[in-house]
Design a protein around this motif. Structure first.
Motif, PDB file in Angstrom:
ATOM      1  N   PHE A   4     -70.086  53.263 -44.248  1.00 22.23           N
ATOM      2  CA  PHE A   4     -71.284  52.554 -44.917  1.00 22.23           C
ATOM      3  C   PHE A   4     -72.310  52.163 -43.543  1.00 22.23           C
ATOM      4  O   PHE A   4     -73.407  51.809 -43.448  1.00 22.23           O
ATOM      5  N   TYR A   5     -71.840  52.841 -42.269  1.00 21.26           N
ATOM      6  CA  TYR A   5     -72.641  52.349 -41.235  1.00 21.26           C
ATOM      7  C   TYR A   5     -73.874  53.444 -41.101  1.00 21.26           C
ATOM      8  O   TYR A   5     -73.671  54.664 -41.256  1.00 21.26           O
ATOM      9  N   ARG A   6     -74.983  52.719 -41.206  1.00 23.74           N
ATOM     10  CA  ARG A   6     -76.481  53.659 -40.841  1.00 23.74           C
ATOM     11  C   ARG A   6     -77.186  53.320 -39.757  1.00 23.74           C
ATOM     12  O   ARG A   6     -77.118  52.011 -39.706  1.00 23.74           O
ATOM     13  N   LEU A  14     -83.835  56.180 -45.769  1.00 31.22           N
ATOM     14  CA  LEU A  14     -83.173  55.772 -47.220  1.00 31.22           C
ATOM     15  C   LEU A  14     -84.221  54.666 -48.122  1.00 31.22           C
ATOM     16  O   LEU A  14     -84.212  55.005 -49.396  1.00 31.22           O
ATOM     17  N   ILE A  15     -84.662  53.795 -47.620  1.00 33.55           N
ATOM     18  CA  ILE A  15     -85.413  52.885 -48.152  1.00 33.55           C
ATOM     19  C   ILE A  15     -86.576  53.583 -48.769  1.00 33.55           C
ATOM     20  O   ILE A  15     -87.317  53.392 -49.666  1.00 33.55           O
ATOM     21  N   VAL A  26     -72.776  54.660 -52.026  1.00 37.23           N
ATOM     22  CA  VAL A  26     -72.469  54.588 -50.812  1.00 37.23           C
ATOM     23  C   VAL A  26     -73.700  54.307 -50.156  1.00 37.23           C
ATOM     24  O   VAL A  26     -73.814  53.295 -49.128  1.00 37.23           O
ATOM     25  N   GLU A  27     -74.795  54.976 -50.440  1.00 41.00           N
ATOM     26  CA  GLU A  27     -76.169  54.475 -49.747  1.00 41.00           C
ATOM     27  C   GLU A  27     -76.649  53.276 -49.978  1.00 41.00           C
ATOM     28  O   GLU A  27     -77.237  52.680 -48.988  1.00 41.00           O
ATOM     29  N   ARG A  28     -76.785  52.726 -51.288  1.00 37.65           N
ATOM     30  CA  ARG A  28     -76.966  51.237 -51.526  1.00 37.65           C
ATOM     31  C   ARG A  28     -76.160  50.468 -50.674  1.00 37.65           C
ATOM     32  O   ARG A  28     -76.677  49.332 -50.087  1.00 37.65           O
ATOM     33  N   VAL A  29     -74.908  50.673 -50.636  1.00 34.16           N
ATOM     34  CA  VAL A  29     -74.217  49.560 -49.691  1.00 34.16           C
ATOM     35  C   VAL A  29     -74.375  49.516 -48.404  1.00 34.16           C
ATOM     36  O   VAL A  29     -74.580  48.513 -47.684  1.00 34.16           O
TER      37      VAL A  29
END
Length: 72
Positions: A4-6, A14-15, A26-29
């Motif tokens: 989940f790290y970005r 992503l936003i 996974v992207e939302r989390v």
């Protein structure tokens, strides 16, 4: 590295992408996790929301002008 790290660059991408497509779970989390620890990305998210509201308002205003016949 966590699933989940970005970093900030990935989160801002992503936003912006979520305006045009649904993010995966996974992207939302990952975005939510990052926003919980990053003030700058949280502010960026607010700015994107503000711009979206402003654009929607402008579109309504422009459509009203077209229907009104004033054509500005």
């Amino acid at each position: 590295m966590s699933l989940f790290y970005r970093n900030c660059r990935e989160v801002t991408r992503l936003i912006l992408e979520r305006e045009n497509r649904a993010l995966s779970v996974v992207e939302r989390v990952a975005v939510r996790f990052h926003l919980g620890i990053c003030l700058m990305c949280t502010r960026f998210t607010g700015q994107v929301k503000l711009m979206n509201r402003a654009m929607a308002q402008w579109k309504r205003y422009a459509e009203h002008d077209e229907h009104d016949g004033s054509g500005g």
